[in-house]
Write a protein that holds these residues in place. Structure first.
Motif, mmCIF file in Angstrom:
data_model
loop_
_atom_site.group_PDB
_atom_site.id
_atom_site.type_symbol
_atom_site.label_atom_id
_atom_site.label_comp_id
_atom_site.label_asym_id
_atom_site.label_seq_id
_atom_site.Cartn_x
_atom_site.Cartn_y
_atom_site.Cartn_z
ATOM 1 N N ASP A 452 -23.241 -18.092 -13.062
ATOM 2 C CA ASP A 452 -23.873 -18.113 -11.743
ATOM 3 C C ASP A 452 -22.989 -18.892 -10.766
ATOM 4 O OD1 ASP A 452 -25.986 -16.806 -12.911
ATOM 5 O OD2 ASP A 452 -27.223 -18.602 -13.156
ATOM 6 N N LYS A 498 -22.412 -8.822 -8.718
ATOM 7 C CA LYS A 498 -23.802 -8.390 -8.516
ATOM 8 C C LYS A 498 -24.133 -8.054 -7.074
ATOM 9 C CE LYS A 498 -25.134 -9.013 -12.813
ATOM 10 N NZ LYS A 498 -25.528 -7.880 -13.674
ATOM 11 N N SER A 499 -23.647 -8.869 -6.149
ATOM 12 C CA SER A 499 -23.961 -8.660 -4.728
ATOM 13 C C SER A 499 -22.724 -8.973 -3.903
ATOM 14 C CB SER A 499 -25.113 -9.571 -4.305
ATOM 15 O OG SER A 499 -25.298 -9.551 -2.894
ATOM 16 N N ASN A 517 -29.303 -15.374 0.821
ATOM 17 C CA ASN A 517 -29.574 -14.266 -0.102
ATOM 18 C C ASN A 517 -28.656 -14.327 -1.315
ATOM 19 O OD1 ASN A 517 -31.529 -13.282 1.634
ATOM 20 N ND2 ASN A 517 -30.131 -11.855 2.664
ATOM 21 N N GLU A 520 -29.708 -16.539 -4.204
ATOM 22 C CA GLU A 520 -30.834 -16.085 -5.019
ATOM 23 C C GLU A 520 -30.419 -15.108 -6.111
ATOM 24 O OE1 GLU A 520 -33.829 -17.427 -4.621
ATOM 25 O OE2 GLU A 520 -32.928 -18.655 -3.033
ATOM 26 N N VAL A 521 -29.149 -14.695 -6.086
ATOM 27 C CA VAL A 521 -28.669 -13.692 -7.040
ATOM 28 C C VAL A 521 -28.277 -14.356 -8.358
ATOM 29 C CG1 VAL A 521 -26.893 -11.944 -7.495
ATOM 30 C CG2 VAL A 521 -27.888 -12.166 -5.198
ATOM 31 N N LYS A 522 -28.701 -13.751 -9.470
ATOM 32 C CA LYS A 522 -28.309 -14.232 -10.790
ATOM 33 C C LYS A 522 -26.953 -13.644 -11.132
ATOM 34 C CE LYS A 522 -29.504 -16.463 -14.614
ATOM 35 N NZ LYS A 522 -29.731 -17.926 -14.608
ATOM 36 N N SER A 525 -22.306 -13.637 -7.127
ATOM 37 C CA SER A 525 -22.550 -13.002 -5.831
ATOM 38 C C SER A 525 -21.415 -13.385 -4.896
ATOM 39 C CB SER A 525 -23.894 -13.443 -5.240
ATOM 40 O OG SER A 525 -23.911 -14.853 -5.035
#
Length: 602
Positions: A452, A498-499, A517, A520-522, A525
């Motif tokens: 993460d 992921k993002s 935002n 908040e991504v696992k 990102s």
């Protein structure tokens, strides 16, 4: 007819012209102060016969040059001293494999350090990987040494270092050269098992290197750059820019001194050094960075039972870090001879104002850092930085760089921090050029290991810190071609990040929202803050302060630290000549007192 030309040149320009005149075929490198102008000068004076490229990093640059050298091309590789760390993997093996066409690796050392993370000494690297090194004293000597280095490389089939330091690279002097280009005919690659490094071959080549280097040492004992000057039983041993300082300082020092100049510190010119040591009782070694010459002289005194006292860094007679200067050398010599310095009238200068480095007014990195700071407020966040302009994000009031190790390391440091404490939010900042140079592998590691982290890519469309060189994301090459632009967003998507969101950092609200935002991504990102460096973009209308509305809260000063904003009579003032119209200050002003004030400025 030989055309002799004299020109007043920067050291880096002299090195570049020397390579051109020596018939260099391929020039590769990675920008890094103080070496950058070498490759740029070759590119500017290229008649089309030389292939020139900014490689994505120093390892790639050396490998490209190695391939060309295998085919018989004369090659030049440029980098700074910390870049040699990146290139060390292929270099160590290349020292064993050898080359066919001459290869000169210019590694610019940075005593001080003035613009680097370390004060590492390339002479030590030369000894470690067992390849010759030339250590120029001046731009003029650097010009001469390039031709000699190519000759040495081809005679002994080895890469050769040229080690200019900052004051040689960026110093100027009159350089005399033959204004014609040697023609190096590329013979082509010949298949041979010697180009494939197997353990048995490495063992055999290691033996050859150990037999070869004493031969080089003997040959270069008579090299014109290595010499003994003066008389007396007290000696000075020096090399590089310190030789120039010493010669200048000797004009104001009383007493007869014998001087040993070392231009090829590895392999060390033992014969010349022994001749020198047999004529003196005591020696002061003046050199920058590591005690390379000093250790060699101590070794020779021990091996040959010479009762000579050697003074230098190891005896605290010379500072162990930083640059030398004419003034510091004068003081060393005065202590050595126990005599006063002639004409030593010191001029008392007023203290210089403290001017810490800051991000430029209008720099998009300031807006990016501020957006992340606002978005992460209240979070237990750690900000891992990187090498580039954005390292300056550590300064107050931004205070947004908690770690900085080396290029690309911010991404992997963040991963280690996460593994040690998973309760923190770990941000990793990296510039667009550094992303291509050494950041991609770190991203792959994070995705593969499901770590993460929030990756913040500061894309200002250039390599700003070293002088705005192109990189794979700019679609330009040093050969003047337009290539396919490599899209960072598409690369990240291909790596299964992921993002991935691209946003303009000067749109403060949307920039803050994008970072929130991403947190908040696992997994991994990424937020790409894309806005061009002010040096490559046209200024927008400047901003000004409505003094009637300004409350003097100083929020714009206290939170941004923009050099264009100052205080005047308890109110805020924007210096028109510095403002690039980025609008960030106007977006955070609670009194709405900052507004567009005029036309574009030149």
């Amino acid at each position: 007819m030989i055309n002799q030309t004299k020109r007043f040149l920067m050291g880096n320009e002299a090195i570049a012209y020397a390579a051109i005149h020596a018939g260099v075929n391929v020039v590769s490198g990675y920008p890094g102060t103080p070496s950058t102008e070498i490759l740029e000068t070759v590119a500017k004076n290229n008649d089309g016969t030389i292939y020139v490229e900014w490689s994505v990093n120093e390892k790639v640059a050396l490998e490209v040059a190695a391939g060309a050298s295998y085919a018989g091309a004369r090659t030049l590789v440029t980098m700074k001293q910390v870049g040699l760390n990146v290139a060390s993997d292929p270099l160590m093996s290349l020292a064993y494999v050898g080359v066919k066409g001459g290869m000169v690796i210019v590694v610019a050392d940075d005593p001080g350090p003035i613009s680097s993370q370390t004060e590492q000494d390339t002479r030590m690297f030369a000894s470690f990987c067992k390849i010759p090194v030339f250590d120029p004293t001046s731009p003029e000597e650097a010009y001469k040494m390039i031709g000699d280095a190519f000759a040495c490389s081809e005679k002994y089939h080895t890469p050769v270092f040229l080690r200019p330091t900052t004051r040689v690279c960026h110093g100027y002097s009159q350089v005399e050269f033959t204004d014609n280009r040697s023609k190096n005919q590329i013979s082509g690659f010949v298949k041979d098992s010697k180009w494939v490094i197997f353990p048995r071959l490495s063992y055999q080549n290691h033996i050859k290197i150990e037999e070869r280097n004493p031969m080089i040492a003997d040959e270069y004992a008579d090299y014109s750059g290595n010499r003994i000057e003066g008389t007396g039983k007290v000696g000075i041993a020096t090399g590089g820019i310190s030789y120039a300082y010493t010669k200048e300082a000797l004009k104001d020092v009383q007493g007869d001194l014998r001087l040993l100049k070392i231009a090829t510190p590895f392999p060390f010119p033992t014969k010349l050094a022994l001749q020198f040591l047999k004529e003196v009782d005591e020696v002061l070694v003046i050199e920058e960075l590591e005690p390379v010459i000093e250790r060699e002289l101590i070794y020779l005194c021990g091996k040959y039972y010479l009762p000579v006292k050697i003074n230098g860094k190891l005896t605290k007679s010379v500072p162990c870090a930083g640059e030398n200067s004419v003034e510091s050398v004068k003081e060393m010599l005065a202590k050595l001879t126990n005599t006063p310095i002639k004409n030593d009238e010191k001029i008392e200068l007023p203290p210089l104002p403290v001017r810490p480095p800051v991000l430029c007014a209008g720099c998009p990195h300031r807006a990016s850092f501020y957006a992340v700071k606002v978005a992460s407020k209240g979070k237990n966040a750690v900000f891992s930085g990187d090498i580039g302009c954005y390292t300056l994000g550590n300064a107050q009031p931004l205070d947004m760089v908690d770690t900085c190790l080396c290029m690309g390391a911010g991404i992997t440091i963040a991963q280690g921090l996460h593994r040690a404490d998973e309760k923190t939010v770990n941000f990793a900042f990296v510039g667009d050029s550094t992303f291509f140079a050494s950041g991609i592998t770190g991203v792959i590691n994070a995705v593969y290991n499901q770590t993460d982290i929030v990756l913040i890519i500061l894309d200002n469309s250039t390599t700003a810190m070293t002088g705005h060189q192109p990189h794979p994301g700019t679609a330009k090459t040093m050969m003047g071609n337009i290539s396919d632009k490599i899209n960072i967003s598409e690369v990240l998507n291909a790596l299964s990040v992921k993002s991935v969101v691209t946003v303009d950092p000067f749109g403060l609200d949307s920039a803050v929202e994008a970072v929130k935002n991403a947190m908040e991504v696992k997994g991994v990102s990424a937020v790409i803050f894309k806005s061009p460096c002010i040096a490559v973009s046209k200024p927008k209308p400047h901003f000004e302060v409505d003094h009637e509305k300004c409350t003097g809260c100083r929020k714009c000063i206290n939170q941004l630290g923009c050099p264009a904003i100052a205080c005047s009579d308890k109110k805020v003032k924007i210096e028109e000549s510095l403002c690039f119209g980025c609008s960030l200050c106007s977006q955070l002003c609670p009194a709405k007192a900052i507004k567009i004030g005029g036309k574009n400025h030149d």
